[in-house]
Design a protein around this motif. Structure first.
Motif, short mmCIF file in Angstrom:
data_model
loop_
_atom_site.label_atom_id
_atom_site.label_comp_id
_atom_site.label_asym_id
_atom_site.label_seq_id
_atom_site.Cartn_x
_atom_site.Cartn_y
_atom_site.Cartn_z
N GLY A 19 39.39 59.70 68.42
CA GLY A 19 38.19 59.41 67.66
C GLY A 19 37.69 58.00 67.88
N ASN A 122 29.34 74.16 62.39
CA ASN A 122 30.65 73.62 62.05
C ASN A 122 30.64 72.11 62.26
N ALA A 123 31.74 71.46 61.94
CA ALA A 123 31.77 69.99 62.00
C ALA A 123 31.56 69.48 63.42
N SER A 124 32.12 70.16 64.41
CA SER A 124 31.99 69.71 65.80
C SER A 124 30.55 69.78 66.27
N ARG A 125 29.91 70.90 66.02
CA ARG A 125 28.50 71.02 66.45
C ARG A 125 27.61 70.05 65.70
N GLN A 126 27.85 69.88 64.40
CA GLN A 126 27.04 68.96 63.61
C GLN A 126 27.18 67.54 64.12
N SER A 127 28.39 67.16 64.52
CA SER A 127 28.62 65.82 65.04
C SER A 127 27.81 65.60 66.31
N LEU A 128 27.80 66.57 67.21
CA LEU A 128 27.03 66.45 68.45
C LEU A 128 25.54 66.43 68.15
N TYR A 129 25.10 67.24 67.21
CA TYR A 129 23.69 67.28 66.83
C TYR A 129 23.24 65.92 66.30
N ASP A 130 24.08 65.29 65.50
CA ASP A 130 23.73 64.00 64.91
C ASP A 130 23.80 62.87 65.94
N ARG A 131 24.72 62.97 66.90
CA ARG A 131 24.93 61.89 67.88
C ARG A 131 23.83 61.81 68.92
#
Length: 263
Positions: A19, A122-131
C-alpha cells in the motif's frame, strides 16, 4: 559486455505491494547504472500504458521502454512499436457475459479504464475509479479501445461459465482471492520479450527477466536468465534460474550484480 535487455515487473518487484508503493533507492541506482552501461531496461507489466508511464516512480527511474497489457502494447523511447486492441466483436460478449454471470468487470485500455457503473463497486474498483478521474469511462460507451480486462468474483459469480464464454478471445490468469486477469490469446509477457529480442537482434540468452508473482510465469518460463524476487511466490522458485533477496533488501541491485550487469 554485449548489450543485454532486462525486463522488470512492477508490483512486488520494483515497488512494494503493502500500500505504500515503496521504491528502494538501491533499485533506482541499479537500473540507472544498468542503462549507463549500455544495456536496455524495459518494464514488462500487465498494466496498460497510462497506468505505467504516469506513475512518478517509473518516471524517476527511467526506462528505455514498456511492454504493457501483457505484451499487447510495446513502447520504445516514445515510439509505439506494437499496439493490439480487443476485436470489436468481443466487446459486447465480454460485457454481457460479466453481467450474466455476475462478475465485477474493469476493461483496461491504453488511455482509459472502463467501469461497469450498472453495479455497485467493490473497494478495489472504487479505489481505481477515484485514483484516475481523467482516465475513466463507462463500459457502455461506443468505440471503446482496450487491451485486456480484469474481474472480481461476487457471491453470485459463476466464474467457470464466464471464463468459457470469453475463451474464444482471452486467456484467463487466476490471480487468487477471486481476482482474475484476461489477456488476448496471441499476447503475453513472453511474446513481448520475443518481439523486442527480434527488434534489437538479440538472442533469448541476452534477455533477463525479474518478477515475483504468478502473472510473471509466462516470462519467467520463457528465458533461461529468470529471476524471482525473494519476496515472490514460493511456488515459482522451481521455475527460475536465480532467487534474489527481498525487494527491501536490495533485491534488484543484488540480481543485477549477480549476473555482472552492474558492478
Amino acid at each position: 559486455m554485449k548489450q543485454k535487455i532486462v525486463f522488470f515487473d512492477i508490483d512486488g518487484t520494483l515497488i512494494t505491494e503493502d500500500g505504500n508503493q515503496t521504491l528502494p533507492e538501491s533499485t533506482v541506482y541499479a537500473i540507472q547504472e544498468l542503462r549507463r552501461r549500455g544495456h536496455l531496461a524495459f518494464i514488462n507489466s500487465g498494466r496498460t500504458l497510462f497506468n505505467v508511464i504516469e506513475q512518478p516512480y517509473i518516471l524517476r527511474i527511467g526506462f528505455d521502454g514498456y511492454v504493457c497489457a501483457c505484451g499487447a502494447h510495446i513502447l520504445y523511447r516514445g515510439k509505439h512499436l506494437l499496439t493490439a486492441t480487443v476485436p470489436y466483436e468481443a466487446h459486447a460478449a465480454v460485457i454481457d457475459a460479466a453481467r450474466r454471470y455476475h462478475m465485477e468487470l474493469l476493461l483496461e485500455g491504453p488511455d482509459y479504464f472502463y467501469f461497469d457503473l450498472s453495479i455497485p463497486m467493490n473497494a478495489s474498483r472504487q479505489s481505481l475509479y477515484d485514483r484516475f478521474p481523467n482516465h475513466r469511462e463507462n463500459v457502455d460507451i461506443p468505440n471503446k479501445c482496450f487491451n485486456k480486462f480484469v474481474t472480481w468474483e461476487t457471491p453470485e459469480s459463476d466464474t467457470a461459465s464466464f471464463v468459457k464464454a470469453v475463451s474464444p478471445w482471452f486467456t484467463y490468469i487466476n490471480r487468487g482471492g477471486g481476482f482474475g486477469e484476461f489477456c488476448m490469446h496471441a499476447y503475453s509477457k513472453a511474446t513481448g520479450i520475443q518481439f523486442l529480442a527480434d527488434r534489437f537482434g538479440l538472442s533469448l540468452d541476452d534477455c533477463y527477466v525479474i518478477g515475483d508473482s504468478m502473472n510473471d510465469l509466462p516470462m519467467l518460463d520463457y528465458v533461461q536468465h529468470s529471476i524471482l524476487m525473494g519476496n515472490g511466490t514460493p511456488s515459482l522458485r522451481s521455475h527460475v534460474e536465480y532467487v534474489t533477496t527481498d525487494i527491501l533488501d536490495d533485491g534488484i541491485e543484488n540480481a543485477l550484480v549477480h549476473y555482472n550487469l552492474i558492478p
